[in-house]
Design a protein around this motif. Structure first.
Motif, short mmCIF file in Angstrom:
data_model
loop_
_atom_site.label_atom_id
_atom_site.label_comp_id
_atom_site.label_asym_id
_atom_site.label_seq_id
_atom_site.Cartn_x
_atom_site.Cartn_y
_atom_site.Cartn_z
N ILE A 293 1.79 15.03 -2.80
CA ILE A 293 0.67 14.09 -2.73
C ILE A 293 -0.31 14.42 -3.85
O ILE A 293 -0.90 15.51 -3.87
CB ILE A 293 -0.02 14.15 -1.36
N ILE A 294 -0.45 13.48 -4.77
CA ILE A 294 -1.34 13.66 -5.92
C ILE A 294 -2.60 12.83 -5.64
O ILE A 294 -2.54 11.60 -5.60
CB ILE A 294 -0.66 13.18 -7.21
N PRO A 295 -3.74 13.47 -5.42
CA PRO A 295 -4.96 12.73 -5.04
C PRO A 295 -5.48 11.85 -6.19
O PRO A 295 -5.05 11.96 -7.34
CB PRO A 295 -5.96 13.83 -4.69
N GLU A 296 -6.44 11.03 -5.85
CA GLU A 296 -7.10 10.19 -6.86
C GLU A 296 -7.90 11.06 -7.83
O GLU A 296 -8.39 12.14 -7.46
CB GLU A 296 -8.04 9.19 -6.18
N ASP B 215 8.12 10.70 8.00
CA ASP B 215 9.37 10.64 7.22
C ASP B 215 9.94 12.04 7.01
O ASP B 215 11.17 12.21 6.99
CB ASP B 215 9.11 9.98 5.86
N LEU B 216 9.09 13.04 6.87
CA LEU B 216 9.57 14.42 6.73
C LEU B 216 10.18 14.91 8.03
O LEU B 216 11.23 15.56 8.03
CB LEU B 216 8.42 15.34 6.31
N PRO C 144 0.83 -1.22 0.00
CA PRO C 144 0.00 0.00 0.00
C PRO C 144 0.86 1.26 0.00
O PRO C 144 1.97 1.27 0.55
CB PRO C 144 -0.81 -0.13 1.30
N LEU C 145 0.34 2.31 -0.61
CA LEU C 145 1.05 3.58 -0.60
C LEU C 145 1.09 4.13 0.83
O LEU C 145 0.20 3.87 1.63
CB LEU C 145 0.36 4.58 -1.52
N PRO C 146 2.13 4.89 1.17
CA PRO C 146 2.22 5.43 2.53
C PRO C 146 1.08 6.38 2.84
O PRO C 146 0.65 7.16 1.99
CB PRO C 146 3.57 6.16 2.53
N THR C 147 0.61 6.30 4.06
CA THR C 147 -0.45 7.21 4.50
C THR C 147 0.15 8.60 4.73
O THR C 147 1.37 8.78 4.79
CB THR C 147 -1.08 6.72 5.81
N GLU C 148 -0.74 9.58 4.88
CA GLU C 148 -0.26 10.94 5.14
C GLU C 148 0.51 11.01 6.45
O GLU C 148 1.52 11.73 6.55
CB GLU C 148 -1.43 11.92 5.16
N GLU C 149 0.09 10.27 7.46
CA GLU C 149 0.81 10.26 8.74
C GLU C 149 2.22 9.72 8.56
O GLU C 149 3.18 10.25 9.13
CB GLU C 149 0.05 9.42 9.77
#
Length: 434
Positions: free
Chosen positions: A116-119, A105-106, A95-100
């Protein structure tokens, strides 16, 4: 137990008398780091981090799976300012990393920026353009502009963030222009194949994408998110260097005592080796803590009066205290290792000073790690000064507390324990041989 404590107190008292005997040398231990912090902070407050050739680690999380997401990944991959890591939906087994996870990581510095490019960005952008051009029926209210999100490590400067925002906005403008040309090409084909050309409504201002709003943590960067100042970099950096430079007086006094026979006389009494080393270490531990307090006070109160930036130390004094103690133990442990392996004061002075300077340069003390090439940035993780510096930046800049500095604390304490164990084995073996 009481007897051991008395012996430890006696060794500490002896070491304190040795240190206070040379008051000029003791004064230098406190003055040197303060002077360095003042000079470096004032000299670099305007130019800090302004340098050419910087490369930013950029994470792109693409939920779109369409041409716009692919175009943005391609655009940043061809920009030599960025080292891109792309996570694309549909092309990942995990799965792609969640925003959290991205924000974590930042905060740890793994990436400097995250896009972050939304659906359904490609679908929504196409519909919005068609509505503005009058190619499809338009609702009473035009849907909102398509939003592309940019997150950043809070330690990145405003000017560098502005550069990335500009790069992203230009990329989005290029995508808009490409979409517009594609629409006109389609209309031309329809005109050639049909008797009438579809009506085209020229928009007064074609806007597909919302202007990029960069974010950091829970607040927008544009609302003055914290960024490091020169003093926030230099205060902990030069404090750590001063701590580790105690390797010279610590190792020299131990070697001289060994050469003069003082240690041999101590072995005639039932004093365990760890008591001797602990007794020599405690005064230097105290010196380190005084150094930290002095530099913090100078940064907070004196530096602004001299025209520099005030030192903002965050809201976690407990984390600062723990980092200071852990870094001091690491520095003392390293000094004991050098002292037990060096045979002469000259060897200890030369090797100790040179090795500490190398660890400092590698750890981002003299030059921030961001300016280093990727290989050196990876190697910097091997320097204990880097661990300490990142811990202080977690508190000063990123707003962290004890929980956030636990990784650095564990690294420093593990390094200290390993060094002290090696020094104790070496020291005990030397006493037995004598």
């Amino acid at each position: 137990m009481d007897s051991t404590l008395r012996k430890l107190a006696a060794v500490v008292s002896k070491e304190m008398r040795i240190l206070t005997r040379d008051k000029e040398a003791l004064l230098i231990l406190f003055v040197m780091p303060v002077v360095f912090v003042l000079i470096m902070s004032l000299a670099l407050q305007d130019a800090f981090n302004e340098r050419a050739g910087v490369r930013f680690a950029l994470l792109i999380v693409d939920h779109d799976r369409g041409p716009i997401g692919a175009k943005l990944v391609e655009n940043f991959n061809t920009n030599h300012t960025f080292t891109v890591t792309a996570r694309i939906a549909g092309k990942e087994t995990t799965p792609l990393p969640t925003e959290e996870k991205v924000r974590a990581d930042l905060r740890t510095g793994k990436y400097k920026f995250a896009l972050i490019i939304p659906e359904n960005v490609s679908r929504d952008a196409g519909r919005r353009m068609d509505q503005q051009l009058g190619l499809v029926a338009v609702a009473k209210k035009l849907p909102p502009a398509v939003d592309i999100r940019l997150l950043a490590d809070p330690t990145v400067r405003h000017d560098h963030r502005g550069m990335v925002i500009t790069s992203l906005n230009r990329a989005l403008q290029g995508i808009e222009a490409g979409m517009l040309l594609a629409r006109f090409s389609l209309l031309r084909e329809r005109m050639n194949s049909a008797s009438a050309m579809p009506s085209l409504k020229p928009p007064q201002a074609l806007t597909i994408f919302a202007e990029v709003a960069d974010e950091s943590g829970t607040s927008s960067i544009t609302r003055a998110a914290p960024v490091p100042t020169s003093v926030q970099q230099n205060a902990p950096a030069w404090t750590l260097l001063a701590m580790f430079f105690l390797v010279i007086p610590l190792s020299v006094t131990l070697i001289k005592e060994r050469q003069q026979g003082s240690l041999l006389r101590l072995t005639s009494m039932p004093v365990p080796p760890w008591v001797l080393l602990a007794g020599k270490s405690l005064p230097y531990f105290l010196i380190n803590q005084i150094q930290v307090v002095l530099i913090l006070l100078v940064g907070i109160y004196l530096l602004p009066r001299l025209g520099g930036d005030a030192l903002h130390i965050g809201k976690a004094p407990g984390a600062i205290a723990l980092l200071s103690m852990a870094a001091s133990l690491a520095a003392i442990g390293y000094g004991l290792v050098v002292a037990t392996f060096a045979r002469t004061p000259e060897q200890a002075t030369t090797f100790g000073a040179t090795s500490v300077l190398i660890l400092a340069a590698l750890g981002g003390v003299m030059v921030p790690k961001l300016v280093m090439p990727p290989v050196l940035q990876q190697l910097s993780h091997a320097s204990p000064l880097s661990w300490g510096l990142e811990g202080f930046l977690d508190v000063f800049v990123r707003g962290g507390g004890v929980r956030e500095v636990v990784p650095e604390l564990l690294q420093l304490l593990a390094f200290a324990a390993a060094c002290m164990a090696i020094a104790l084995l070496r020291f005990g073996r030397g006493l037995r041989h004598n």
